[in-house]
Design a protein around this motif. Structure first.
Motif, PDB file in Angstrom:
ATOM      1  N   HIS A  43       0.843  -1.198   0.000  1.00 56.55           N
ATOM      2  CA  HIS A  43       0.000   0.000   0.000  1.00 56.55           C
ATOM      3  C   HIS A  43       0.874   1.243   0.000  1.00 56.55           C
ATOM      4  CE1 HIS A  43      -2.835  -3.024   1.329  1.00 56.55           C
ATOM      5  NE2 HIS A  43      -3.833  -2.162   1.310  1.00 56.55           N
ATOM      6  N   VAL A  44       0.471   2.254  -0.774  1.00 60.79           N
ATOM      7  CA  VAL A  44       1.171   3.534  -0.776  1.00 60.79           C
ATOM      8  C   VAL A  44       0.247   4.587  -0.176  1.00 60.79           C
ATOM      9  CG1 VAL A  44       2.398   5.247  -2.136  1.00 60.79           C
ATOM     10  CG2 VAL A  44       2.414   2.859  -2.865  1.00 60.79           C
ATOM     11  N   TRP A  45       0.722   5.224   0.893  1.00 61.54           N
ATOM     12  CA  TRP A  45      -0.029   6.305   1.518  1.00 61.54           C
ATOM     13  C   TRP A  45       0.494   7.617   0.955  1.00 61.54           C
ATOM     14  CZ3 TRP A  45       0.870   7.695   7.383  1.00 61.54           C
ATOM     15  CH2 TRP A  45       0.263   8.916   7.677  1.00 61.54           C
ATOM     16  N   TYR A  46      -0.336   8.247   0.114  1.00 58.77           N
ATOM     17  CA  TYR A  46       0.005   9.536  -0.479  1.00 58.77           C
ATOM     18  C   TYR A  46      -0.442  10.640   0.481  1.00 58.77           C
ATOM     19  CZ  TYR A  46       0.763   6.930  -4.812  1.00 58.77           C
ATOM     20  OH  TYR A  46       1.227   6.044  -5.761  1.00 58.77           O
ATOM     21  N   THR A  47       0.518  11.236   1.170  1.00 55.54           N
ATOM     22  CA  THR A  47       0.225  12.258   2.169  1.00 55.54           C
ATOM     23  C   THR A  47       0.147  13.633   1.508  1.00 55.54           C
ATOM     24  OG1 THR A  47       1.432  10.962   3.808  1.00 55.54           O
ATOM     25  CG2 THR A  47       0.994  13.263   4.346  1.00 55.54           C
ATOM     26  N   GLY A  48      -0.900  14.379   1.839  1.00 57.92           N
ATOM     27  CA  GLY A  48      -1.020  15.751   1.360  1.00 57.92           C
ATOM     28  C   GLY A  48      -1.687  15.901   0.015  1.00 57.92           C
ATOM     29  N   VAL A  49      -2.625  15.035  -0.316  1.00 59.89           N
ATOM     30  CA  VAL A  49      -3.287  15.049  -1.623  1.00 59.89           C
ATOM     31  C   VAL A  49      -4.366  16.119  -1.709  1.00 59.89           C
ATOM     32  CG1 VAL A  49      -4.908  13.733  -3.056  1.00 59.89           C
ATOM     33  CG2 VAL A  49      -2.768  12.671  -2.291  1.00 59.89           C
ATOM     34  N   ILE A  50      -5.170  16.245  -0.656  1.00 59.15           N
ATOM     35  CA  ILE A  50      -6.336  17.133  -0.709  1.00 59.15           C
ATOM     36  C   ILE A  50      -5.889  18.591  -0.536  1.00 59.15           C
ATOM     37  CG2 ILE A  50      -8.565  17.649   0.355  1.00 59.15           C
ATOM     38  CD1 ILE A  50      -8.767  14.730   1.168  1.00 59.15           C
ATOM     39  N   GLU A  51      -6.570  19.511  -1.217  1.00 55.45           N
ATOM     40  CA  GLU A  51      -6.174  20.920  -1.201  1.00 55.45           C
ATOM     41  C   GLU A  51      -6.157  21.475   0.218  1.00 55.45           C
ATOM     42  OE1 GLU A  51      -7.658  25.310  -2.736  1.00 55.45           O
ATOM     43  OE2 GLU A  51      -8.594  23.535  -3.612  1.00 55.45           O
ATOM     44  N   TYR A  58     -13.041  18.621  -1.537  1.00 55.63           N
ATOM     45  CA  TYR A  58     -13.369  18.052  -2.844  1.00 55.63           C
ATOM     46  C   TYR A  58     -12.341  18.422  -3.917  1.00 55.63           C
ATOM     47  CZ  TYR A  58     -17.988  16.685  -1.095  1.00 55.63           C
ATOM     48  OH  TYR A  58     -19.015  16.089  -0.401  1.00 55.63           O
ATOM     49  N   ASP A  59     -11.181  18.890  -3.512  1.00 56.72           N
ATOM     50  CA  ASP A  59     -10.213  19.348  -4.506  1.00 56.72           C
ATOM     51  C   ASP A  59      -8.824  18.804  -4.190  1.00 56.72           C
ATOM     52  OD1 ASP A  59      -9.309  20.625  -6.761  1.00 56.72           O
ATOM     53  OD2 ASP A  59      -9.691  22.670  -6.034  1.00 56.72           O
ATOM     54  N   ILE A  60      -7.937  18.961  -5.151  1.00 56.11           N
ATOM     55  CA  ILE A  60      -6.564  18.461  -5.085  1.00 56.11           C
ATOM     56  C   ILE A  60      -5.616  19.621  -4.819  1.00 56.11           C
ATOM     57  CG2 ILE A  60      -4.710  17.502  -6.532  1.00 56.11           C
ATOM     58  CD1 ILE A  60      -6.653  15.378  -5.616  1.00 56.11           C
ATOM     59  N   ASP A  61      -4.568  19.359  -4.042  1.00 57.31           N
ATOM     60  CA  ASP A  61      -3.534  20.370  -3.796  1.00 57.31           C
ATOM     61  C   ASP A  61      -2.896  20.782  -5.130  1.00 57.31           C
ATOM     62  OD1 ASP A  61      -1.489  21.927  -2.812  1.00 57.31           O
ATOM     63  OD2 ASP A  61      -0.225  20.234  -2.267  1.00 57.31           O
TER      64      ASP A  61
END
Length: 588
Positions: A66-74, A108-111
Motif C-alpha cells: 500500500h502507498v499512503w500519499y500524504t497531502g493530496v487534498i487541497e 473536494y479538490d486536489i492540492d
C-alpha cells in the motif's frame, strides 16, 4: 501460565500490509537548492507525474503493498494560485510556505502544488491512482475529520452540496446541526510571535471567532495551538459535559460521509484518519460501514494516542488498524537510543490483551516523528534495525515505512516553519537529499547511493519480503519467552536488553531474539517451556530439534533434544544491537 503468554487468534489474517508513506510534495522533487523558507519556484516541488510507473515498480519490488500519499487534498498555502480561481490564503493563518496538509481548504479538490497542469489537477490524481493500481499497489490518502483551514471554502464541491458552515447559527457556541463551534461577540486574533516569510496584505478577520482545531475555546489561541485550523462539530457539546447530541444525525456526519464516498469512488483503497480520537467513536461506527457498502475491502487507519480507547475504536468504531505510537514505538525508541528496558515490550502486548494486536500498525518513522538517523533520535539509521524487525514480526498487523527511512534520511538544518528538529518538513518546499540519490533523476535505481545506504535499503527490502512470505509471521500466533528465561533461568539473559518470543503456525515455527545493548555481546541460552513446545507448537519433547537462522543471515545452526531445550535452552551469541530469527524444524 496463561497470563504469561499471548495466544491471539490471528491465523485468519493473511494480508500482512506493508505501507509506504510518501510525502507527495517532497517525493519527486529533484531540486537541490534548499533555501530556508524557499518558495515553490526556488526549492521546487514534487508532482503526481514524478511518481512514475518506474517509481511504483521499484516500490513493488521493495515489498510494498500500500502507498499512503500524504497531502493530496487541497490545503491552505502561502503560494498564490489565484490565477486558477483559487482564493489566496492569509499568511497569518498558514504554517510554512507550502502550508500544512492537515489544514484542508477544500475537501473536494486536489492540492495544486502536485499538478503539472493546475487546471487538470484532479485528472492527474486519478491517473496516479490508476498507475498505482496498475503496479499492483493500493492507494491510501489522508482523511482529516477533526478540523479544516480557517479560510475553508469549497469551489469544487458537487452540485447540491452545502459548504461547511453554510447555514450555521453563529450566535451560539453550540448547535447540534452547526458544522463549527463559535465564540459569539468575539473576534479571532492570530497568535503573537508569528513569523511569516510572506508579507500580510491585510489583517486576518474572523467574526465571530470559531473554535480552534485542538479544542481551544478561546479567541486568542497561542502559537503552539493549531491556530490555522477550525474545529468541526460532530454533535458533542464540549462546554456542557461533552454531552452527545447525535439524534437526528448531525450535519457534519452526513457531509463527511459524502466526502469519504467521493474519494472512495475515485478508486482510493483506504484512509489514514488524522486525529481520529478527537472525533466521537459513534461517528466512525456509523460511517465506516456506510463506506464498506461501496468497497467492502476499504481500509481505515486511526491516528490515536490513548491506549484506553484502543478497544473502543476497534470494536465500536470499526477501524481496521490503529497507530501503535504510544505502545510499541514509545517502548522501542528508548531502547534504540541506548536506555529504556526490554521488559516494557511484554507490557505492550499485555495491555493490548491479545485481541487487538493484529489491528496495530507498527512503525519507527512517519511525518510526525523525528528521523532515526537524526541527532535528535538514534544518530545512526542502522541502530533501529532490531527495533524495526521486532515491529514487523511481533504480531500479524501491518508495518509502515516513511519515504527515505530506508536510505537513512537525516535532516540537519531548518527548512522553514518547522525549524531544526530532526523531522522532514511538512510545511515547506524542500529537496530530501538522501532520497534524491535513490531517485537518481527519475530512474529510481539507487545508483547515487553509497554502499552503506544500499546496504540499509537492501535490509528493509529483505525484511518486507520476509514478513509477507512466511506464514508464521503474517498469520501465526505469538508466545512471549521472557518469563521462561529471566531471573536466572537462563545464564546472562539480561531482561532489560534481551527479548525473545515465538511466532508459529502448525507448518512453521520461528524464535525471534534481540539484543538492544549498544556495546555488549550477550552469550546466553534460550529456553522454550514445555507448554510452548508441546502444547502450543505440537513438538514431541523426545525428538531432536534443528535450529537454523533464517533472518537476517544464515550463520547460526544447532541441534538439541526437546528435553534439553526445555531444561537448558539452546546457546546463542548476540553481538551489540543485533537480532536473530531462527527457524525450528524436526522430524515428527
Amino acid at each position: 501460565m496463561s497470563e504469561k503468554r499471548n495466544m491471539a487468534a490471528s491465523a485468519e489474517n493473511k494480508d500482512k500490509l506493508v505501507i509506504y508513506q510518501i510525502f507527495t510534495r517532497l517525493f519527486g522533487n529533484k531540486n537541490t537548492t534548499n533555501t530556508f523558507y524557499g518558495t515553490r519556484d526556488e526549492n521546487g516541488v514534487g508532482k503526481f507525474t514524478d511518481i512514475t510507473p518506474t517509481a511504483l515498480a521499484a516500490l513493488k519490488e521493495f515489498g510494498v503493498s500500500h502507498v499512503w500519499y500524504t497531502g493530496v487534498i487541497e490545503h491552505a498555502t502561502m503560494t498564490d494560485y489565484s490565477e486558477f480561481g483559487i482564493k489566496r490564503d492569509n499568511p497569518q493563518v498558514v504554517k510554512g510556505r507550502a502550508g500544512s496538509p492537515y489544514a484542508i481548504k477544500d475537501y473536494y479538490d486536489i492540492d495544486p502544488d502536485l499538478a503539472v497542469d493546475v487546471d487538470k489537477r484532479m485528472e492527474e490524481f486519478e491517473a496516479l491512482v490508476q498507475r498505482t493500481h496498475d503496479a499492483d499497489l493500493k492507494v491510501i490518502i489522508d482523511f482529516i475529520p477533526n478540523h479544516v483551514a480557517r479560510q475553508y471554502a469549497s469551489d469544487k464541491k458537487p452540485a447540491g452540496v452545502r459548504d461547511f458552515g453554510e447555514g450555521d447559527k453563529t450566535s451560539v457556541v453550540f448547535d447540534q446541526q452547526n458544522n463549527f463551534y463559535y465564540l459569539p461577540n468575539q473576534e479571532f486574533h492570530s497568535p503573537e510571535g508569528i513569523r511569516s516569510p510572506v508579507p500580510t496584505p491585510e489583517p486576518y478577520r474572523e467574526y465571530p471567532a470559531k473554535v480552534t482545531g485542538n479544542d481551544v475555546f478561546n479567541a486568542r489561541p497561542t502559537i503552539n495551538d493549531w491556530y490555522e485550523t477550525i474545529k468541526l462539530n460532530y454533535g458533542v457539546d464540549y462546554l456542557n459535559g461533552h454531552a452527545k447530541r447525535f439524534d437526528p444525525l448531525p450535519s457534519t456526519w452526513l457531509k463527511m460521509r459524502d466526502i469519504l464516498l467521493f474519494w472512495t469512488q475515485k478508486g482510493v483503497d483506504g484512509f489514514r484518519c488524522d486525529m481520529a480520537e478527537m472525533v466521537p467513536v459513534e461517528f466512525w461506527g456509523w460511517v465506516i460501514p456506510e463506506i464498506e457498502e461501496v468497497n467492502p475491502d476499504i481500509v481505515f487507519i486511526a491516528e490515536i494516542y490513548n491506549p484506553d480507547e484502543y478497544h473502543n475504536y476497534i470494536k465500536t468504531g470499526k477501524f481496521t488498524y490503529l497507530y501503535d505510537k504510544v505502545g510499541l514505538y514509545n517502548t522501542l525508541r528508548p531502547l534504540i537510543e541506548g536506555h529504556g528496558t526490554a521488559e516494557d515490550i511484554s507490557r505492550v502486548w499485555q495491555r493490548e490483551s491479545g485481541d487487538i494486536s493484529e489491528h496495530m500498525l507498527r512503525f519507527l518513522e512517519n511525518h510526525d516523528e523525528q528521523r532515526i538517523a537524526s541527532a535528535f533520535f538514534a544518530k545512526d539509521a542502522f541502530a533501529a534495525l532490531p527495533g524495526m524487525t521486532l515491529s514487523a514480526t511481533l504480531h500479524t498487523g501491518p508495518i509502515m515505512i516513511y519515504f527515505g527511512q530506508e536510505v537513512g534520511v537525516n535532516p540537519t538544518k531548518p527548512e522553514g516553519f518547522q525549524g531544526d528538529d530532526g523531522r522532514t518538513t511538512i510545511f515547506d518546499y524542500w529537496g530530501v537529499e538522501e532520497f534524491q540519490k535513490w531517485m537518481n533523476g527519475g530512474k529510481f535505481d539507487g545508483e547515487q547511493l553509497d554502499s552503506s545506504q544500499r546496504m540499509l535499503r537492501q535490509y528493509y527490502q529483505d525484511l518486507n519480503h520476509f514478513v509477507v512470505q512466511n506464514e508464521a509471521i503474517y498469520a501465526g500466533q505469538f508466545y512471549d519467552l521472557q518469563y521462561a528465561n529471566i531471573d536466572g533461568q537462563s545464564p546472562d539473559y539480561d531482561k532489560t536488553r534481551t527479548y525473545a518470543y515465538l511466532r508459529y503456525t502448525p507448518n512453521q515455527r520461528f524464535i525471534c531474539v534481540y539484543n538492544f545493548d549498544k556495546t555488549r555481546t550477550i552469550h546466553t541460552r534460550i529456553k522454550i517451556p514445555s507448554h510452548a513446545l508441546i502444547d502450543s507448537m505440537g513438538i514431541d519433547s523426545q525428538k531432536e530439534i534443528n535450529f537454523e537462522e533464517v533472518f537476517p543471515t544464515t550463520e547460526f545452526k544447532a541441534k538439541l533434544s526437546g528435553h534439553d531445550l526445555i531444561n537448558k535452552g539452546f546457546p546463542v551469541i548476540l553481538p551489540p544491537v543485533s537480532h536473530k530469527i531462527i527457524q525450528i524444524t524436526y522430524q515428527p
